[in-house]
Design a protein around this motif. Sequence first.
Motif, PDB file in Angstrom:
ATOM      1  N   SER A 299       0.773  -1.200  -0.067  1.00 46.70           N
ATOM      2  CA  SER A 299      -0.075  -0.046  -0.105  1.00 46.70           C
ATOM      3  C   SER A 299       0.819   1.258  -0.111  1.00 46.70           C
ATOM      4  O   SER A 299       0.440   2.283  -0.664  1.00 46.70           O
ATOM      5  CB  SER A 299      -0.869  -0.092   1.235  1.00 46.70           C
ATOM      6  OG  SER A 299      -0.316  -0.142   2.265  1.00 46.70           O
TER       7      SER A 299
ATOM      8  N   MET B 229       0.810   4.161  -3.042  1.00 47.65           N
ATOM      9  CA  MET B 229       0.772   5.608  -2.808  1.00 47.65           C
ATOM     10  C   MET B 229       1.834   6.213  -3.069  1.00 47.65           C
ATOM     11  O   MET B 229       1.611   7.480  -3.884  1.00 47.65           O
ATOM     12  CB  MET B 229       0.390   5.911  -1.251  1.00 47.65           C
ATOM     13  CG  MET B 229      -0.921   5.352  -0.763  1.00 47.65           C
ATOM     14  SD  MET B 229      -1.160   5.631   0.945  1.00 47.65           S
ATOM     15  CE  MET B 229      -1.521   7.258   0.762  1.00 47.65           C
TER      16      MET B 229
ATOM     17  N   LEU C 155      -1.811  13.420  -6.064  1.00 43.76           N
ATOM     18  CA  LEU C 155      -2.944  12.490  -5.348  1.00 43.76           C
ATOM     19  C   LEU C 155      -4.145  13.394  -4.864  1.00 43.76           C
ATOM     20  O   LEU C 155      -3.993  14.232  -4.252  1.00 43.76           O
ATOM     21  CB  LEU C 155      -2.208  12.026  -4.146  1.00 43.76           C
ATOM     22  CG  LEU C 155      -1.449  10.717  -4.527  1.00 43.76           C
ATOM     23  CD1 LEU C 155      -0.903  10.157  -3.009  1.00 43.76           C
ATOM     24  CD2 LEU C 155      -2.198   9.439  -5.043  1.00 43.76           C
TER      25      LEU C 155
ATOM     26  N   ILE D 232      -6.243   8.730  -2.288  1.00 45.16           N
ATOM     27  CA  ILE D 232      -5.770   8.376  -0.978  1.00 45.16           C
ATOM     28  C   ILE D 232      -6.632   7.616   0.055  1.00 45.16           C
ATOM     29  O   ILE D 232      -6.209   6.723   0.486  1.00 45.16           O
ATOM     30  CB  ILE D 232      -5.378   9.845  -0.248  1.00 45.16           C
ATOM     31  CG1 ILE D 232      -4.321  10.514  -0.941  1.00 45.16           C
ATOM     32  CG2 ILE D 232      -4.788   9.593   1.201  1.00 45.16           C
ATOM     33  CD1 ILE D 232      -3.806  11.836  -0.339  1.00 45.16           C
TER      34      ILE D 232
ATOM     35  N   VAL E 195      -6.921   4.233  -1.667  1.00 40.74           N
ATOM     36  CA  VAL E 195      -5.686   3.152  -1.260  1.00 40.74           C
ATOM     37  C   VAL E 195      -5.682   2.740   0.225  1.00 40.74           C
ATOM     38  O   VAL E 195      -5.600   1.604   0.614  1.00 40.74           O
ATOM     39  CB  VAL E 195      -4.617   3.902  -1.844  1.00 40.74           C
ATOM     40  CG1 VAL E 195      -3.177   2.867  -1.268  1.00 40.74           C
ATOM     41  CG2 VAL E 195      -4.572   3.978  -3.216  1.00 40.74           C
TER      42      VAL E 195
END
Length: 86
Positions: free
Chosen positions: A27, A31, A40, A45, A48
């Motif tokens: 993860s 990101m 992002l 955000i 994820v």
Amino acid sequence: MGNISNILYGILVFVRWAGLILITIVSMGVMISEAAKSKLSPAKILGVAGSAILAAVLFWMLPTLVNYARGDANMIVPDHPVGGYR
């Protein structure tokens, strides 16, 4: 608990912690790669982070469910042989 039960329990604990560590690494990698590609957005955000939390919860629960199944199987097929020695 019998010897097989101890081995299976050890494997389940290892899978649980290894899975959580792997989910965290993946993860964070997703990101970071998304941040490198573009800005992002808050939705990405949250998406994820939410999927990482869901995967972590499933990895935490799955070995527990398998452990319950192992306990039930031990009641059906005991650890000691038929006509066992005590």
